[in-house]
Design a protein around this motif. Structure first.
Motif, PDB file in Angstrom:
ATOM      1  N   CYS A 116      18.980   6.257  20.182  1.00  0.00           N
ATOM      2  CA  CYS A 116      19.875   7.134  19.199  1.00  0.00           C
ATOM      3  C   CYS A 116      19.965   6.523  17.926  1.00  0.00           C
ATOM      4  N   PRO A 117      19.747   7.087  17.000  1.00  0.00           N
ATOM      5  CA  PRO A 117      19.979   6.347  15.494  1.00  0.00           C
ATOM      6  C   PRO A 117      21.562   6.533  14.926  1.00  0.00           C
ATOM      7  N   ASP A 118      22.130   7.191  15.737  1.00  0.00           N
ATOM      8  CA  ASP A 118      23.534   7.394  15.305  1.00  0.00           C
ATOM      9  C   ASP A 118      24.704   6.616  16.247  1.00  0.00           C
ATOM     10  N   LYS A 175      24.372  13.803  16.099  1.00  0.00           N
ATOM     11  CA  LYS A 175      23.822  15.024  14.775  1.00  0.00           C
ATOM     12  C   LYS A 175      23.046  15.888  15.360  1.00  0.00           C
ATOM     13  N   CYS A 190      19.880  15.250  16.695  1.00  0.00           N
ATOM     14  CA  CYS A 190      18.590  15.252  16.192  1.00  0.00           C
ATOM     15  C   CYS A 190      17.608  15.684  17.642  1.00  0.00           C
ATOM     16  N   GLY A 191      18.005  15.213  18.723  1.00  0.00           N
ATOM     17  CA  GLY A 191      17.037  15.773  20.079  1.00  0.00           C
ATOM     18  C   GLY A 191      16.223  14.603  20.419  1.00  0.00           C
ATOM     19  N   VAL A 192      16.409  13.571  19.869  1.00  0.00           N
ATOM     20  CA  VAL A 192      15.323  12.479  20.104  1.00  0.00           C
ATOM     21  C   VAL A 192      15.617  11.872  21.454  1.00  0.00           C
TER      22      VAL A 192
END
Lengths: 302, 85, 396
Positions: free
Chosen positions: B44-46, B64, B66-68
Motif C-alpha cells: 500500500c503506497p498510502d 486513494k 489505486c487497487g494495488v
C-alpha cells in the motif's frame, strides 16, 4: 504484523505510486533510528508540504543535485557527535541520482561515508511531467523523447548506475524491485550492516508516467524482472554474490504491451526492429547475469 | 501562529490531508477470504492498510483507491467497487 | 593577551577556524582560497584539530556537506573563491532560506571570462540577495577577529543565518602581517559550542527543506528579512563584546575614520580601506577634510549608519571593486545612493577601482579627491563612474 508507520498517510503521491511503496518499505527496514536525505523529485514534492510532512523520521531535502553531499555532511556530523547508532539513508529518484546528482553521489561513495543511498528508479523526470532521464528504458516515449513519425522515443541505452557504484569499490551494491518487498527490505537491512557506502537501485514503476492502470504497479515491476529487463542482484566487496533467478522467462512484449510509453512500438511494423532490440537487451542480461534457472525463494512477496 | 524559522516543520502533519476523497474505486475486504497475510499492507503506497486480528483493515480516510491491494491479493479477498459519495 | 605573530592572512583565518572547533570542514581547492584549507589540513594531520575534514568533489558539494552537518546539529565551515563561490550559489540560497548558521570564507577574486585570479568583489556581491550575512574585512587581524565573531553572529538564536566573511585574495589571504592570536580558552569562552534550534534527530523528527506555496512563501521571506535586519544590532553588539574581551574593534556594521568633520568621505569595503586610511592621513596633513567610511556589513546593509556617518559630508566617493554591468554603477554605489536618497544627501561620486587586482595608489586617491573637491565647491562634475587607473589605450 504491522509496525509503527514512519511514512504517514495523507501525502500527495499519485494512486499506485511506486516511489511511495519503495520509501515505505525502506523505512520498515531501517526502523525509526534513522535520518533520511532526499534530493528534489516526486518523493520530495509529494511528502513535504510545510506543516503537512508525512515523514515521521528526521528528513532533509536540500537540492536536486546534492543528496550525496548532504548525507555525507550529516554522517560526518553524527560521527563527531558520537551519534553513530543513528543510520543515515538517502533516497532519491533517477533524475536526482543517475543524472544531476551523480557527482555528489560519486563523491560520497568515493569518500566512503556510512550511508545507504537508495535510488527509486521510475525511469524519467516524473515530477516535471515525464521527461527522459539517463535511466529511461530505450524506445520509451517521454515528453522530451516523444515517439513520432521520425522518432521511436528515447534512443540511448539505460545507464548502468549500479555498475558505476560498484566501480567505487564500496562494500555493498544491490538492485531490487518494489515487486519483491522482502528482498528489497532485506537488502536495505543488510546494507546497514556494512561499514562504508552502500548503494541500492530499486525499480519503482510509475502509473502516470509509464501509462498503466494504477492497480498494476507491482505487476509491471514484476514483469520488468521476469523478462530480464531489470536484473536483480547484489554484490559484496566488489563481487556479485547473489542473482535473482527467473523461473519462467517472459517475452519482453508482455512488459511493454501494458504501458502507454511503448505503444508506438506496436502501432505498426515499424517498431519491430526496436522490439527485437529490447528482446535482445533482455537476452543479454539473462546470459550475462545468469538469470535463467530455478529460483529458490517461493513465496509471493519474497 | 508564527511560522518556524527556515520552514522546518514537525513530521506527521500530513494526516490533515485526507486523501480518501481522491477515490473513484473503493477496495472492500472480504473478511472470510482474508487471512491477514499482509501483502496488501506491504504494498500500500498510502500507508492505509493495517492488519488487525488477522484481517486487512483499510483506512478509507486516506486510501486513494489505486487497487494495488486488490490486484496483488493472492486470495482475491479484496474487490474494487465503484465509489459512491 | 594573545600572542602576536607575523603570519599569512590565510593562516590567521585557519587558526580562527581551528579555534572555533568546527565538527565538519569541507574543502575543495581554488586559488586564492587554497592556503586556508591546506593549513587546516595540516592542523588535522598533526593532531591540533579534531574535526571531520572532507575533501569533496566540488564546491557545490563543499557547501552541501557543510549544510548537512549544520542541519545535523554541528558547527561546520567551508571556503571558496570566485568560480567556486559561483558554483555554490544554489546551495547558499538554500542554506540561508533554511536558516542554517554555517560560516564560510569568500576569498575575493574576480570572475571569468576573462579568467583572472586577482582580487575584486565581483564574486561575492553576487550573493547580495541570498539572505546571507556578508562581512568584508580590511586586513589579516580583522580576518581572524571576524571569523571568530562570525560563528557567534550566525548561531545567535535570533539570527540563525549563514555568514560569509569576505577577504580580498592575495592582498589579505597571501600577505604576511602581524596578527594577535588569542588563547584557546578565551575563544572557547567567547564562542561556546553550537546549540541548534532545530536539528536532525530521530527523537524529534523534523522535516527540513519543506515546500511553501502562495499561502506562506511571502511570510517566510518576511521572517528572513526580519532576522537579517535584527542581525544588525547583533553584529554591532558582538563586535563590541569582542572588543571588551580582546581589545580590538574593527567596526560593527561600519567603521568611520575621520568622518566627523569631513566634507569628502570615501565609502568602500575590504582591503582598500587600508590604502584609503593612509591617503586620508596624508590629505589631512595637507589640510583637506576627508574621511573614510568602511562598510563592513554589506548584508545586512547599514542604511542608518551610512546616513548618520555622511550627514555632514558634502560628497561621498563610493569605490566599487565590482561592476553591475548594464546599470552604470557598482553594487555598493547603487546601495549607498539608495540609502542616502532624500533631501540634504551628499552628492555621490562613483568610482570603479581595483577590478581584477588593478593597483590603487595614493595618487589615484588624490585624483578622486580632486574631483570631489570640485563637486564640494559647487562645480558641476560628471556623476558617471570613473574607471580609476584605466589604461585608455586599450579601449580606444
Amino acid at each position: 504484523m504491522t509496525q509503527k508507520e514512519l511514512f504517514a498517510s495523507g501525502h500527495r503521491g499519485c494512486p499506485g505510486c511506486g516511489a511511495a511503496m519503495a520509501t515505505r518499505m525502506m523505512l520498515r527496514a531501517t526502523g525509526d533510528d534513522v535520518i533520511v536525505v532526499s534530493p528534489t523529485g516526486c518523493l520530495e514534492t509529494f511528502t513535504s508540504m510545510y506543516g503537512e510532512s508525512c515523514w515521521e523520521v528526521p528528513w532533509f531535502h536540500g537540492l536536486f543535485e546534492n543528496a550525496g553531499a548532504i548525507a555525507s555532511g550529516v554522517e560526518a556530523a553524527l560521527k563527531m557527535q558520537g551519534r553513530t547508532d543513528t543510520k543515515v539513508v538517502a533516497i532519491g529518484g533517477d533524475g536526482g541520482t543517475f543524472d544531476i546528482g551523480i557527482g555528489a553521489l560519486s563523491g560520497m561513495l568515493e569518500r566512503g561515508h556510512n550511508v545507504t543511498y537508495i535510488c527509486y528508479d521510475n525511469e524519467a523526470y516524473m515530477n516535471t511531467g515525464v521527461q527522459r532521464s539517463s535511466a529511461t528504458t530505450p524506445y520509451a516515449s517521454t515528453t522530451t523523447s516523444p515517439a513520432g513519425s521520425h522518432s521511436m522515443g528515447k534512443t540511448r541505452p539505460k545507464k548502468n548506475l549500479a555498475a558505476i557504484a560498484l566501480a567505487h569499490d564500496v562494500p555493498y551494491v544491490a538492485t531490487a524491485s518494489i515487486a519483491y518487498p522482502q528482498d528489497f527490505m532485506n537488502k536495505v537491512k543488510k546494507s546497514l550492516t556494512f561499514q562504508g557506502s552502500r548503494f541500492i537501485h530499486v525499480h519503482a514503476p510509475c502509473p502516470i508516467g509509464w501509462g498503466f492502470d494504477t492497480a498494476l504497479t507491482v505487476e509491471v515491476g514484476r514483469l520488468a524482472v521476469e523478462t530480464g529487463l531489470m536484473p536483480i542482484w547484489e554484490a559484496e566487496y566488489g563481487e556479485i554474490t547473489k542473482v535473482r533467478k527467473i523461473r519462467e522467462v517472459k517475452p519482453i512484449e508482455e512488459y511493454l504491451k501494458v504501458q502507454r510509453r511503448f505503444r508506438h512500438l506496436f502501432a505498426s511494423d515499424a517498431g519491430k526492429k526496436e522490439l527485437a532490440a529490447l528482446q535482445e537487451l533482455c537476452n543479454k542480461n539473462i546470459e550475462k547475469m545468469g538469470l535463467a534457472g530455478e529460483r529458490k525463494v517461493t513465496t509471493d512477496v519474497s | 501562529m508564527r511560522l518556524n524559522a527556515g520552514a522546518v516543520c514537525a513530521g506527521g502533519g500530513s494526516y490533515v490531508n485526507k486523501t480518501g476523497h481522491w477515490r473513484t474505486f473503493i477496495p472492500r475486504v472480504d473478511t472470510d477470504k482474508c487471512n491477514g497475510c499482509g501483502i496488501c499492507y506491504t504494498y500500500c503506497p498510502d500507508s492505509s492498510i493495517e492488519i488487525v486480528e488477522k484481517t486487512a483493515q483499510i483506512d478509507y480516510d486516506y486510501c486513494k483507491g489505486c487497487g494495488v491491494c486488490a490486484h496483488e491479493c493472492p486470495r482475491e479477498a479484496i474487490a474494487m467497487e465503484e465509489e459512491r459519495k | 593577551m594573545g600572542k602576536k605573530a607575523v603570519i599569512e592572512g590565510s593562516m590567521a583565518i585557519a587558526i580562527a577556524v581551528k579555534q572555533a572547533r568546527p565538527h565538519v570542514i569541507s574543502a575543495y581547492p581554488i586559488t586564492p582560497q587554497t592556503h586556508i584549507m591546506e593549513f587546516l589540513a595540516d592542523f588535522v594531520a598533526n593532531g591540533e584539530l579534531k574535526t571531520e575534514y572532507l575533501r569533496v568533489d566540488s564546491e557545490f558539494s563543499a557547501a552541501s556537506v557543510a549544510q548537512g552537518a549544520v542541519a545535523a546539529g554541528s558547527r561546520a565551515y567551508t571556503a571558496s573563491a570566485s568560480q567556486g563561490l559561483l558554483l555554490m550559489t544554489e546551495v547558499l540560497y538554500n542554506v540561508a532560506g533554511m536558516r542554517l548558521p554555517m560560516v564560510l570564507t569568500g576569498v575575493n577574486r574576480s570572475v571569468g571570462t576573462p579568467v583572472n585570479i586577482q582580487p575584486d568583489h565581483q564574486d561575492t556581491v553576487l550573493f547580495r540577495d541570498t539572505g546571507m550575512i556578508q562581512l568584508y574585512v580590511e586586513d589579516a587581524q580583522e580576518a581572524y577577529d571576524a571569523h571568530v565573531q562570525a560563528f557567534r553572529i550566525a548561531e545567535d538564536r535570533d539570527v540563525l543565518l549563514p555568514v560569509l566573511v569576505c577577504v580580498d585574495g592575495w592582498t589579505i589571504s597571501h600577505t604576511f602581517e602581524p596578527v594577535e592570536v588569542e588563547e584557546q580558552e578565551k575563544i572557547d569562552a567567547f564562542l561556546p559550542p553550537y546549540k541548534p534550534l532545530y536539528h536532525l534527530d530521530p527523537k524529534k523528527p523534523y522535516t527540513f527543506g519543506s515546500i511553501s506555496i502562495d499561502k506562506d512563501l511571502m511570510e517566510f521571506r518576511y521572517l528572513h528579512e526580519e532576522a537579517i535586519q535584527g542581525a544588525k544590532a547583533k553584529i554591532e553588539a558582538i563586535a563590541r563584546e569582542f572588543e571588551k574581551t580582546f581589545g580590538r574593534y574593527y567596526g560593527g556594521l561600519t567603521q568611520s575614520y575621520k568622518t566627523e568633520d569631513a566634507d569628502i568621505v570615501f565609502v568602500a569595503m575590504g582591503s582598500i580601506i587600508g590604502t584609503l586610511k593612509e591617503a586620508v592621513d596624508e590629505l589631512r596633513a595637507q589640510g583637506k577634510k576627508v574621511g573614510v567610511l568602511k562598510v563592513r556589513s554589506y548584508r545586512p546593509f547599514p542604511v542608518e549608519e551610512i546616513r548618520a556617518a555622511l550627514a555632514n559630508a558634502k560628497v561621498a566617493c563610493v569605490i566599487d571593486r565590482a561592476i553591475s554591468i548594464g546599470f552604470g554603477a557598482g553594487p555598493l554605489t547603487i546601495d549607498t545612493q539608495a540609502a542616502l536618497y532624500g533631501p540634504n544627501a551628499p552628492q555621490v561620486l562613483p568610482f570603479y577601482a581595483g577590478l581584477g587586482g588593478k593597483d590603487v595608489e595614493l595618487k589615484h586617491v588624490a585624483e578622486m579627491v580632486a574631483k570631489a573637491e570640485k563637486a564640494a565647491a559647487g562645480e558641476a562634475v560628471s556623476a558617471e563612474p570613473e574607471y580609476v587607473n584605466i589604461n585608455w589605450n586599450l579601449v580606444s
